[in-house]
Motif scaffolding. Sequence first.
Motif, PDB file in Angstrom:
ATOM      1  N   LEU A   1       0.822  -1.205   0.000  1.00 24.08           N
ATOM      2  CA  LEU A   1       0.000   0.000   0.000  1.00 24.08           C
ATOM      3  C   LEU A   1       0.858   1.257   0.000  1.00 24.08           C
ATOM      4  N   ILE A   2       1.984   1.210   0.717  1.00 18.99           N
ATOM      5  CA  ILE A   2       2.906   2.348   0.713  1.00 18.99           C
ATOM      6  C   ILE A   2       3.570   2.487  -0.656  1.00 18.99           C
TER       7      ILE A   2
ATOM      8  N   PRO B   1       0.840   7.988   1.195  1.00 20.96           N
ATOM      9  CA  PRO B   1       1.922   8.735   0.540  1.00 20.96           C
ATOM     10  C   PRO B   1       3.093   9.027   1.480  1.00 20.96           C
ATOM     11  N   ARG B   2       4.214   9.286   0.877  1.00 22.86           N
ATOM     12  CA  ARG B   2       5.393   9.693   1.631  1.00 22.86           C
ATOM     13  C   ARG B   2       5.081  10.929   2.476  1.00 22.86           C
TER      14      ARG B   2
ATOM     15  N   PRO C   1      -2.706   5.468   9.517  1.00 18.24           N
ATOM     16  CA  PRO C   1      -3.853   5.496  10.431  1.00 18.24           C
ATOM     17  C   PRO C   1      -3.473   4.959  11.810  1.00 18.24           C
ATOM     18  N   THR C   2      -4.328   5.189  12.769  1.00 21.66           N
ATOM     19  CA  THR C   2      -4.058   4.739  14.132  1.00 21.66           C
ATOM     20  C   THR C   2      -3.971   3.217  14.202  1.00 21.66           C
TER      21      THR C   2
ATOM     22  N   ARG D   1       8.753   6.386   2.729  1.00 17.59           N
ATOM     23  CA  ARG D   1       8.920   6.059   1.313  1.00 17.59           C
ATOM     24  C   ARG D   1       7.610   6.289   0.579  1.00 17.59           C
ATOM     25  N   GLY D   2       7.692   6.250  -0.749  1.00 21.66           N
ATOM     26  CA  GLY D   2       6.501   6.398  -1.561  1.00 21.66           C
ATOM     27  C   GLY D   2       6.861   6.420  -3.025  1.00 21.66           C
ATOM     28  N   PRO D   3       5.855   6.373  -3.903  1.00 23.19           N
ATOM     29  CA  PRO D   3       6.130   6.390  -5.347  1.00 23.19           C
ATOM     30  C   PRO D   3       6.705   7.729  -5.790  1.00 23.19           C
ATOM     31  N   GLU D   4       7.420   7.697  -6.897  1.00 17.38           N
ATOM     32  CA  GLU D   4       7.963   8.928  -7.471  1.00 17.38           C
ATOM     33  C   GLU D   4       6.826   9.834  -7.944  1.00 17.38           C
TER      34      GLU D   4
END
Length: 246
Positions: free
Chosen positions: A26-27, A33-34, A39-40, A80-83
Amino acid sequence: MTGAQPQHAARAPTLADRVEEQLRRLIDRGDFPRDCKLPTEFTLCRRFGVSRPVLRAALAKLRDQGYVSSQQGSGTLVLRGPEAGAMRFPPIATVADVESLYEFRIAIEGEVAQLAALRHTPDTLSEIENALAEAEAMVTSVSPELVRDTNFRFHRAVAHASGNGFFIATLEQMPNLIGLGPVEVRNFGLHDPVARARLIAAEHRTILDAIRRRDATLARAEMQAHIAAARQHIYQRQPVGLVAPD
């Protein structure tokens, strides 16, 4: 002369391993997103149907990999996350969005299954078989939420077998409607999730059988019927509030 050393069987993945895998995916695809906060713990435990110790073990694995950072009292930050500019699907916020998603999946995944039947290799066929076998083994042993995402792994494996990188990228990013949002959609029945999971596994097996036999026409038809049935199941479960006339 000494004999060959015995080979040890691979360790079966734990619940924490499965949750870590799904959170990481999912990340990677930008659902979280970065620089955002996850969520809790309560929300994530509900989302994946696991206890807090299991979730915390999964988050510890993600911290070790550099995916997230946690600070006492501040939550868990995504590192981290997508470009920028990576492919993103529209958000699922209304019933019309759900209909559009399933319309898209029926069109795309029917073609994917057809190509998988024509192009699969022993390795990609094995990937499909393993995804199905894992889902079947999990039906009565773990939460429905994790079984559901394992089911979606079957669809991604079929995309890999198509040999087309564009289809693979599309299926990797495809929303699978797990979790909570403005529209909460559950692919399992409220009263008998095991029966629902077994039905999905049976539908997946008909798709696998057609792919294994290289029957492209049947593989396409079975995949389209399977996705259409999932859509129908969702609509049948949505309550309608009718207001009595004055």
